[in-house]
Design a protein around this motif. Sequence first.
Motif, PDB file in Angstrom:
ATOM      1  N   ASN A 119       1.199   4.099  -7.524  1.00  0.00           N
ATOM      2  CA  ASN A 119       2.324   3.247  -6.911  1.00  0.00           C
ATOM      3  C   ASN A 119       1.273   2.068  -6.719  1.00  0.00           C
TER       4      ASN A 119
ATOM      5  N   ASP B 185       7.573  -5.701   0.993  1.00  0.00           N
ATOM      6  CA  ASP B 185       8.322  -4.284   1.647  1.00  0.00           C
ATOM      7  C   ASP B 185       7.165  -3.849   3.042  1.00  0.00           C
TER       8      ASP B 185
ATOM      9  N   LYS C   7       3.219  -3.697 -10.097  1.00  0.00           N
ATOM     10  CA  LYS C   7       4.075  -3.110 -10.280  1.00  0.00           C
ATOM     11  C   LYS C   7       4.804  -2.742  -9.257  1.00  0.00           C
TER      12      LYS C   7
ATOM     13  N   ASP D  65       7.109  -0.278  -8.343  1.00  0.00           N
ATOM     14  CA  ASP D  65       6.747   0.186  -7.231  1.00  0.00           C
ATOM     15  C   ASP D  65       5.459   0.342  -6.574  1.00  0.00           C
TER      16      ASP D  65
END
Length: 64
Positions: free
Chosen positions: A21, A48, A33, A35
């Motif tokens: 990840n 996040d 990416k 993820d």
Amino acid sequence: MKYMNETSKIRQRVLPFLMGNGIDIGCYNSKIKPDAFGIDGREVEGVDFVTDNLYMLPQQLSRM
């Protein structure tokens, strides 16, 4: 070729070398990416974790 951001300049060249990840620090709204765990100082879609102090990041993440 016009680029939207710095990440789009290198994404295709580095993707073959990325495994798992990963963490993208300073990602804004364009993680390397989809993820990856996105960390930025601005609260935008795709980030996040928001922080204004990268020096304290390990301590901040340990409290999650």
